[in-house]
Design an enzyme around this catalytic site. Structure first.
Site, PDB file in Angstrom:
ATOM      1  N   ASP A  76       1.962  -5.267   4.174  1.00  0.00           N
ATOM      2  CA  ASP A  76       1.824  -3.522   3.733  1.00  0.00           C
ATOM      3  C   ASP A  76       2.809  -3.545   2.452  1.00  0.00           C
ATOM      4  OD1 ASP A  76       0.355  -1.430   5.608  1.00  0.00           O
ATOM      5  OD2 ASP A  76       1.799  -0.469   4.713  1.00  0.00           O
ATOM      6  N   TYR A 111       4.241   7.241   1.363  1.00  0.00           N
ATOM      7  CA  TYR A 111       2.779   7.205   0.591  1.00  0.00           C
ATOM      8  C   TYR A 111       2.486   8.138   0.245  1.00  0.00           C
ATOM      9  CZ  TYR A 111       1.088   4.263   4.647  1.00  0.00           C
ATOM     10  OH  TYR A 111       1.225   3.567   5.782  1.00  0.00           O
ATOM     11  N   HIS A 140      -3.589  -7.483   9.985  1.00  0.00           N
ATOM     12  CA  HIS A 140      -2.507  -6.762   9.009  1.00  0.00           C
ATOM     13  C   HIS A 140      -0.851  -6.882   9.477  1.00  0.00           C
ATOM     14  CE1 HIS A 140      -1.548  -3.529   6.487  1.00  0.00           C
ATOM     15  NE2 HIS A 140      -0.713  -3.142   7.189  1.00  0.00           N
TER      16      HIS A 140
END
Length: 402
Positions: free
Chosen positions: A179, A313, A368
């Site tokens: 990630d 982000y 993930h």
């Protein structure tokens, strides 16, 4: 830079009481008949988790379990951003020549992702290498202080990771990340390799496709190659995710503060926002309700509050640092593990255009959160990469893990 300080989680009784009060005042939405997962997290899942959180879940029990981890804090100065107090797990192997390894998580993960791989990576055996493991909580996550200024992005996270390892006495080390951890360790590899970072491994093999202008040699090699069935499936997974699963990404890269009010004020809102990804991004992993609630509670009780975790982000997107952006080429050895339910699974020809890929492994199961879902598989891959006869054996001078 201050010295290392031992750390134990100790959430105040009044904070636990406030959480209970908010849970008791929760108001849930209605739901369409037979909606299932098509519209998001099913109502029955949230009702079940909410009931458990209110009545049966014991945070103190899991707080005590987390406190068995060797945790510490340290002040780390970041150029232009002052000093941040950083929380991390630091477990040394009994093997004197163990390889220093920095483990970096992402969102919606946190430091507890290292729990299952920690005893495996640090174990000693004549049959595989051993590692000294450092797993930090990214700024704004868990019990690390959050940045207070705008513009804290890829290079700053990389600087933090490198300075932390050097402060711990590891001037030469390797990294592992998924990630945002993938992107941060990728930047570290290009910025601090080969002087400090000697090799890196990722379980989220992400990269943009080669282009004639930017990577001509790899572009022609790519054009001459054919995608394997696994690579085609990975691309299909990426397309599906972009079509149906990126609403959170759009919100967090554009208006994180607006979302932050809900995450900071509503524990059920936080639960649904993260639980959706825990289920969607894993490969039918059998989540236990208390396991989920501990994961969410770490966010709820985090030092800066859950809103701080999503600002990465916005900052990364604004600065052009994303998983599919063109990175600076890193010449140090790179390893990649492919798990079928990962969100970004690019063909190997794409990956080779961004780094010196020396180790690749593919698995039939996993998603993930590889360190949490498939810890044995992930650790086996890391061991193979650095084992005797492996492509990255001896990259850290004087440290081979045996």
């Amino acid at each position: 830079m201050t010295t290392e300080q031992p750390f134990k989680i100790s959430i105040r009784d009044e904070d636990i009481t406030l959480l209970k009060q908010k849970l008791n005042l929760s108001r849930l939405p209605d739901e369409l008949d037979e909606a299932g997962w098509a519209y998001g997290v099913p109502l029955e899942d949230v009702q079940r988790l909410l009931a458990r959180w209110k009545e049966g879940y014991d945070w103190r029990k899991y707080e005590a379990e987390l406190n068995t981890l060797p945790m510490f804090t340290r002040d780390v100065e970041i150029d232009g951003f002052g000093t941040l107090n950083i929380h991390y797990v630091h477990q040394k192997s009994e093997v004197e020549g163990a390889i220093p390894l920095l483990f970096v998580h992402g969102w919606p993960g946190n430091f507890i992702e290292v729990r299952k791989v920690l005893p495996l990576l640090t174990s000693s055996s004549p049959d595989h290498p051993s590692f000294h493991v450092v797993a930090l909580s990214l700024p704004g996550y868990g019990f690390s202080e959050a940045p207070s200024k705008k513009g804290f992005t890829g290079p700053q996270y990389a600087e933090l990771g490198n300075k932390l390892m050097i402060a711990l006495g590891y001037s030469e080390y390797v990294t592992q990340g998924g990630d945002w951890g993938h992107l941060i360790t990728r930047i570290m590899a290009a910025t601090y390799g080969p002087k400090n970072v000697k090799a890196w491994h990722t379980n989220m093999p992400s990269a943009p496709p080669p282009t004639l202008k930017e990577t001509p040699r790899h572009y022609f090699l790519h054009m001459l190659s054919r995608y394997t069935p696994q690579e085609k499936a990975g691309l299909a997974r990426m397309v599906s995710f972009r079509a149906t699963g990126t609403g959170f990404f759009t919100q967090q890269t554009t208006q994180p503060q607006t979302l932050g009010y809900s995450l900071a004020d509503s524990p059920v809102g936080l639960l649904a926002w993260i639980y959706e990804k825990l289920v969607y991004c894993t490969d039918s992993y059998p989540w236990d309700d208390d396991e989920v609630l501990t994961w969410i509670s770490v966010y709820w009780f985090s030092r800066a509050g859950p809103a701080a975790s999503v600002r990465i982000y916005y900052e990364m997107a604004k600065s052009g640092h994303t998983s599919m952006s063109r990175p600076a080429y890193a010449s140090i050895p790179m390893g990649a593990s492919y798990f079928p339910k990962e969100l970004n699974l690019v063909p190997l020809s794409w990956l080779r255009a961004t780094g010196n890929v020396v180790f690749v492994s593919s698995h039939d199961k996993g998603g993930h959160f590889a360190a949490h879902e498939r810890p044995e598989d992930l650790v086996t891959d890391v061991r193979k990469m650095f084992a005797k006869g492996g492509p990255a054996y001896g990259v850290v001078p004087g440290k081979n893990g045996y």
